[in-house]
Design a protein around this motif. Structure first.
Motif, mmCIF file in Angstrom:
data_model
loop_
_atom_site.group_PDB
_atom_site.id
_atom_site.type_symbol
_atom_site.label_atom_id
_atom_site.label_comp_id
_atom_site.label_asym_id
_atom_site.label_seq_id
_atom_site.Cartn_x
_atom_site.Cartn_y
_atom_site.Cartn_z
ATOM 1 N N CYS A 1 -0.238 12.448 2.545
ATOM 2 C CA CYS A 1 0.874 13.080 3.251
ATOM 3 C C CYS A 1 1.838 13.620 2.197
ATOM 4 C CB CYS A 1 1.540 12.094 4.208
ATOM 5 S SG CYS A 1 2.187 10.622 3.397
ATOM 6 N N VAL A 2 3.126 13.628 2.479
ATOM 7 C CA VAL A 2 4.077 14.236 1.560
ATOM 8 C C VAL A 2 4.196 13.450 0.261
ATOM 9 C CG1 VAL A 2 6.483 14.940 1.268
ATOM 10 C CG2 VAL A 2 5.365 15.232 3.469
ATOM 11 N N VAL B 1 2.847 0.149 -2.909
ATOM 12 C CA VAL B 1 1.635 0.140 -2.097
ATOM 13 C C VAL B 1 1.959 -0.468 -0.743
ATOM 14 C CG1 VAL B 1 -0.715 -0.756 -1.866
ATOM 15 C CG2 VAL B 1 0.129 -0.062 -4.114
ATOM 16 N N VAL B 2 1.471 0.168 0.319
ATOM 17 C CA VAL B 2 1.579 -0.388 1.662
ATOM 18 C C VAL B 2 0.183 -0.771 2.112
ATOM 19 C CG1 VAL B 2 2.178 0.058 4.067
ATOM 20 C CG2 VAL B 2 3.598 0.993 2.236
ATOM 21 N N SER B 3 -0.044 -2.057 2.325
ATOM 22 C CA SER B 3 -1.348 -2.536 2.758
ATOM 23 C C SER B 3 -1.162 -3.479 3.933
ATOM 24 C CB SER B 3 -2.055 -3.261 1.602
ATOM 25 O OG SER B 3 -3.311 -3.764 2.029
ATOM 26 N N ASN B 4 -1.626 -3.038 5.104
ATOM 27 C CA ASN B 4 -1.538 -3.866 6.296
ATOM 28 C C ASN B 4 -2.656 -3.467 7.255
ATOM 29 O OD1 ASN B 4 -0.574 -1.444 7.572
ATOM 30 N ND2 ASN B 4 1.489 -1.939 6.861
ATOM 31 N N ASP B 5 -2.588 -3.971 8.484
ATOM 32 C CA ASP B 5 -3.628 -3.654 9.456
ATOM 33 C C ASP B 5 -3.621 -2.182 9.862
ATOM 34 O OD1 ASP B 5 -4.506 -6.245 9.483
ATOM 35 O OD2 ASP B 5 -3.266 -6.837 11.187
ATOM 36 N N VAL B 6 -2.492 -1.522 9.630
ATOM 37 C CA VAL B 6 -2.364 -0.118 10.021
ATOM 38 C C VAL B 6 -2.946 0.815 8.968
ATOM 39 C CG1 VAL B 6 -0.737 1.718 10.618
ATOM 40 C CG2 VAL B 6 -0.307 -0.625 11.370
ATOM 41 N N ALA B 7 -2.666 0.537 7.687
ATOM 42 C CA ALA B 7 -3.056 1.510 6.670
ATOM 43 C C ALA B 7 -3.075 0.879 5.283
ATOM 44 C CB ALA B 7 -2.084 2.688 6.673
ATOM 45 N N PHE B 8 -3.758 1.574 4.361
ATOM 46 C CA PHE B 8 -3.676 1.259 2.931
ATOM 47 C C PHE B 8 -3.165 2.530 2.266
ATOM 48 C CE2 PHE B 8 -4.943 0.767 -1.425
ATOM 49 C CZ PHE B 8 -4.773 -0.583 -1.662
ATOM 50 N N GLN B 9 -1.923 2.492 1.808
ATOM 51 C CA GLN B 9 -1.276 3.686 1.287
ATOM 52 C C GLN B 9 -0.699 3.407 -0.098
ATOM 53 O OE1 GLN B 9 1.719 4.399 4.215
ATOM 54 N NE2 GLN B 9 0.264 4.905 5.839
ATOM 55 N N ILE B 10 -0.940 4.343 -1.013
ATOM 56 C CA ILE B 10 -0.373 4.253 -2.357
ATOM 57 C C ILE B 10 0.706 5.313 -2.466
ATOM 58 C CG2 ILE B 10 -0.845 4.376 -4.828
ATOM 59 C CD1 ILE B 10 -3.744 3.641 -4.205
ATOM 60 N N ILE B 11 1.962 4.892 -2.630
ATOM 61 C CA ILE B 11 3.075 5.837 -2.687
ATOM 62 C C ILE B 11 3.162 6.405 -4.096
ATOM 63 C CG2 ILE B 11 5.563 6.120 -2.472
ATOM 64 C CD1 ILE B 11 3.796 3.391 -0.558
ATOM 65 N N ILE B 12 2.975 7.710 -4.207
ATOM 66 C CA ILE B 12 2.915 8.396 -5.498
ATOM 67 C C ILE B 12 4.189 9.199 -5.761
ATOM 68 C CG2 ILE B 12 1.683 10.119 -6.863
ATOM 69 C CD1 ILE B 12 0.020 7.631 -6.455
ATOM 70 N N GLY B 13 4.630 9.954 -4.784
ATOM 71 C CA GLY B 13 5.754 10.871 -4.953
ATOM 72 C C GLY B 13 5.388 12.242 -4.423
ATOM 73 N N THR B 14 6.278 13.191 -4.577
ATOM 74 C CA THR B 14 6.055 14.514 -3.998
ATOM 75 C C THR B 14 4.962 15.312 -4.691
ATOM 76 O OG1 THR B 14 7.889 15.320 -5.372
ATOM 77 C CG2 THR B 14 8.413 14.723 -3.123
ATOM 78 N N HIS B 15 4.457 14.826 -5.840
ATOM 79 C CA HIS B 15 3.346 15.495 -6.530
ATOM 80 C C HIS B 15 2.007 14.910 -6.090
ATOM 81 C CE1 HIS B 15 4.421 11.933 -8.813
ATOM 82 N NE2 HIS B 15 3.218 11.933 -9.346
ATOM 83 N N VAL B 16 1.995 14.211 -4.957
ATOM 84 C CA VAL B 16 0.780 13.531 -4.512
ATOM 85 C C VAL B 16 -0.382 14.500 -4.274
ATOM 86 C CG1 VAL B 16 1.355 13.618 -2.053
ATOM 87 C CG2 VAL B 16 -0.102 11.788 -2.918
ATOM 88 N N THR B 17 -0.086 15.736 -3.900
ATOM 89 C CA THR B 17 -1.154 16.710 -3.658
ATOM 90 C C THR B 17 -1.999 16.924 -4.910
ATOM 91 O OG1 THR B 17 0.199 17.845 -2.002
ATOM 92 C CG2 THR B 17 -1.681 19.047 -2.884
ATOM 93 N N ASP B 18 -1.334 17.020 -6.067
ATOM 94 C CA ASP B 18 -2.066 17.203 -7.324
ATOM 95 C C ASP B 18 -2.903 15.969 -7.656
ATOM 96 O OD1 ASP B 18 -0.887 19.696 -7.619
ATOM 97 O OD2 ASP B 18 0.830 18.886 -8.705
ATOM 98 N N VAL B 19 -2.316 14.787 -7.426
ATOM 99 C CA VAL B 19 -3.050 13.543 -7.675
ATOM 100 C C VAL B 19 -4.256 13.460 -6.753
ATOM 101 C CG1 VAL B 19 -2.911 11.015 -7.615
ATOM 102 C CG2 VAL B 19 -0.972 12.354 -8.457
ATOM 103 N N MET C 1 16.904 15.518 0.098
ATOM 104 C CA MET C 1 15.991 16.591 0.488
ATOM 105 C C MET C 1 14.931 16.130 1.488
ATOM 106 S SD MET C 1 17.415 18.981 -1.060
ATOM 107 C CE MET C 1 16.268 20.293 -0.665
ATOM 108 N N GLY C 2 15.042 14.871 1.940
ATOM 109 C CA GLY C 2 14.160 14.407 3.007
ATOM 110 C C GLY C 2 12.961 13.596 2.551
ATOM 111 N N VAL C 3 12.881 13.260 1.261
ATOM 112 C CA VAL C 3 11.784 12.430 0.758
ATOM 113 C C VAL C 3 12.389 11.098 0.306
ATOM 114 C CG1 VAL C 3 9.919 12.220 -0.917
ATOM 115 C CG2 VAL C 3 10.508 14.465 0.018
ATOM 116 N N THR C 4 12.262 10.076 1.134
ATOM 117 C CA THR C 4 12.976 8.819 0.896
ATOM 118 C C THR C 4 12.107 7.692 0.342
ATOM 119 O OG1 THR C 4 12.615 8.188 3.207
ATOM 120 C CG2 THR C 4 14.682 9.304 2.689
ATOM 121 N N GLU C 5 10.794 7.897 0.212
ATOM 122 C CA GLU C 5 9.936 6.825 -0.276
ATOM 123 C C GLU C 5 10.367 6.285 -1.642
ATOM 124 O OE1 GLU C 5 8.742 9.198 1.551
ATOM 125 O OE2 GLU C 5 7.123 8.476 2.827
ATOM 126 N N PRO C 6 10.721 7.152 -2.631
ATOM 127 C CA PRO C 6 11.168 6.597 -3.911
ATOM 128 C C PRO C 6 12.375 5.678 -3.769
ATOM 129 C CG PRO C 6 10.645 8.927 -4.150
ATOM 130 C CD PRO C 6 10.608 8.627 -2.675
#
Length: 619
Positions: free
Chosen positions: A26-27, A54-72, A361-366
């Protein structure tokens, strides 16, 4: 490949390529579907440079990278040998308990994949509103109409985008799936009256205004395609499977899924209409604006996307989540700015400024994963600021006119009228100021919360633990604190042994004191190095001098043994600095956290508010 090293580490720590069933993003997050989540070393991934959390639960396994996640993500897909058409959701057996979450996961990830075009539509709407309001561009001009079409096309053809994104989630050819969407939206089908198929009368449905039929259609398409591929020889599958799949699925979509989508959409509208008539949208706006950071932590914030899209397709605006999300983002920014104004540490100021702008700017994960989870108290600031800001917007009936968040999305609220825009600005300002004030008032846990000093122990700290999530290491002797990078020994300077600090001792004070409270785990035979483990699991190495192992204990006197319980300020050793100097040895003392990777962060306090404290460890 800029992120090759990071991706190699991630692949290794999640259990290798064979443990990967699906990948999306995602973003800011890399979303993974793993065959066995227990193989993933979550804590090690969290400590990778380039990973926020990292978010790991029954819903999802997500690695929070940042707004450059598309390149990663792009490089990650290349390295595991998958293209976008190979993405899939998990094939694990679903229990009745897991089915609802699996459905929400597919819907959420399908929406997430197209979030960039939805945000683009919102930004275009904001630009057009500003141009129209300032008189730079008339709403009647051909230029405005063309740009308006660019914006509205996103929602007009939303089923086509969803067909492509959900097809990748469900491992079916996206171009075949798009045929379902384009056929449903053709003039012969979309909104047409008096249609029938096989003698069965079809209801009149605006397929451009609903997304549920196409999602159900693509799901059935994936099932039918797999079934046909089992029976049709591979040599002729290309000719028969797509055609037969479409001819089977499309009638079912028109007969069953179209009405189901219409009923679900009407049901949601009825539910929120009842809420609006009897209670008011304000309570939901207020609650969501106050609690969105908690949903982000759980990885569940995107589950509102289907409801938002339904609002836009049915009502033409979103009365709840788009305004609430923006207000919450602004409140997060306010909380971070409150900390920015509170701290006196230059490194923290730089960090807070960077992630504060990101939140604005709407990106609050960091902010959420880098600050909120570390300090906890900013959650309270957003509950207060976001909740009251959301209450104002809800009572004023603020409407989100398109999907856009943060500061850049505010101009889009002009499309709902001047009053709509003004009340939204007021709500955001209130949420920002209140969140900043609360965060500033609550303070940063690492500042000003030390315990009483024990004057009988050389005026040093008697307990290294100040708060529930931080451990402090004090100075081991009088002298000058310096960064490890300045030490002449490369093993210490490169932090290969762990993060820590160095101290150039005052040779008039020959006592070496414990930097923390815990158990003595190591006493080197040469008496020049000591290991201590705290109750929090922090493993500390105190290394006196560089290459002093060669003295074989000469000039060192030890005061502890392995197994001793020791407190901050207790004597570890006594050193004859004159002897070290006469034999040409560097007397610099290194204090290292040898299990650095086990903790969120370890901060060297260059600007010391308390002269005793040299290092902060965030657990």
């Amino acid at each position: 490949m800029r992120y090759e090293a990071l991706n190699k580490e991630i692949i290794n720590l999640i259990g290798g390529k064979d443990n990967i069933q699906g990948v999306a993003h995602c973003v800011t997050r890399l979303r993974l579907s793993l065959k066995d989540k227990t193989k993933a070393d979550v804590e090690a991934i969290k400590n990778l440079d380039g990973v926020i959390d990292v978010v790991s639960n029954d819903v999802a396994f997500q690695i929070i990278i940042g707004t450059h996640v598309t390149d990663v993500y792009t490089e990650f897909m290349e390295m595991i040998g998958l293209g976008e058409d190979n993405e899939t959701v998990s094939d694990e057996k679903l229990t009745l308990k897991k089915i609802p979450m699996a459905i929400l996961s597919v819907i959420s990830e399908s929406m997430t994949s197209i979030v960039e075009v939805l945000i683009a539509a919102g930004m275009i709407a904001g630009f057009l509103s500003i141009l129209s309001l300032t008189g730079l561009l008339s709403a009647e001009s051909p230029t405005y109409q063309i740009m308006e079409t660019l914006k509205t096309s996103v929602f007009t053809f939303l089923p086509v985008f969803l067909a492509a994104s959900s097809a990748r989630r469900l491992k079916v050819n996206p171009y075949v799936a798009m045929v379902l969407a384009t056929a449903a939206m053709s003039n012969n089908i979309n909104g047409a009256e008096g249609l029938s198929i096989f003698g069965y009368s079809l209801p009149t449905i605006e397929y451009a205004n609903t997304f549920i039929p196409i999602l159900l259609g693509v799901w059935l398409l994936s099932v039918v395609t797999k079934y046909l591929e089992k029976f049709i020889p591979k040599s002729v599958q290309m000719f028969f499977v797509p055609a037969l799949s479409l001819m089977i699925v499309f009638p079912i979509m028109l007969i069953a899924f179209g009405p189901i989508g219409m009923w679900i959409g009407s049901g949601l509208n009825w539910l929120f209409d009842v809420l609006a008539q009897n209670v008011g949208y304000w309570i939901v706006v207020s609650l969501y604006a106050a609690t969105q950071p908690f949903l982000i932590v759980l990885g569940a914030a995107n589950f509102t996307f289907p409801i938002i899209v339904n609002f836009f397709t049915e009502l033409g605006f979103d009365p709840i989540f788009t305004p609430a999300a923006t207000i919450s983002d602004i409140a997060v920014c306010g909380a971070i700015i409150g900390y920015l104004l509170k701290t006196k540490n230059k490194k923290e100021k730089d960090t807070f400024a960077s992630i504060g702008f990101s939140a604005l700017m709407g990106v609050t994960e960091p902010a959420v994963f880098g600050v909120f989870l570390k300090y906890r108290k900013p959650f309270i600031a957003v509950i207060v600021g976001g909740g009251i800001g959301g209450l104002i917007a809800g009572l004023a009936g603020v409407k989100g006119m398109t999907m856009a968040w943060g500061l850049a999305g505010l101009p889009a609220f002009l499309a709902g009228g001047t009053a709509n825009f003004v009340w939204m600005i007021i709500a955001c300002i209130v949420s920002f100021i209140l969140a900043a004030a609360v965060a500033y008032g609550l303070g940063i846990p690492s500042e000003g919360q030390g315990e009483e000093k024990d004057e009988s122990k050389d005026d040093r700290l008697v307990n290294s633990t100040f708060t529930s999530n931080q451990v402090f290491l004090s100075k081991v002797s009088s002298g000058k604190i310096v960064e490890l990078s300045t030490v002449s020994d490369k093993a210490f300077a490169s932090e290969a042994l762990g993060k820590g600090y160095a101290l150039i001792p005052d040779i008039d004070n020959q006592d070496i004191l414990s930097p923390t409270t815990g158990e003595v785990t190591v006493v080197f035979p040469t008496k020049h190095a000591y290991g201590i483990k705290t109750k929090e699991g922090v493993e500390v190495l105190v290394h006196i001098g560089i290459d002093t192992v060669n003295l074989e204990g000469e000039g060192f006197e030890s005061h502890v043994e392995v197994g001793d319980q020791i407190s901050v300020g207790d004597k570890l050793a006594t050193v004859d600095y004159q002897l070290l100097d006469s034999k040409g040895f560097d007397s610099t003392i290194m204090v290292i956290v040898t299990n650095t990777a086990d903790f969120l962060d370890i901060v060297f306090l260059e600007d010391q508010l308390n002269d005793d404290i040299a290092l902060t460890i965030f657990i």
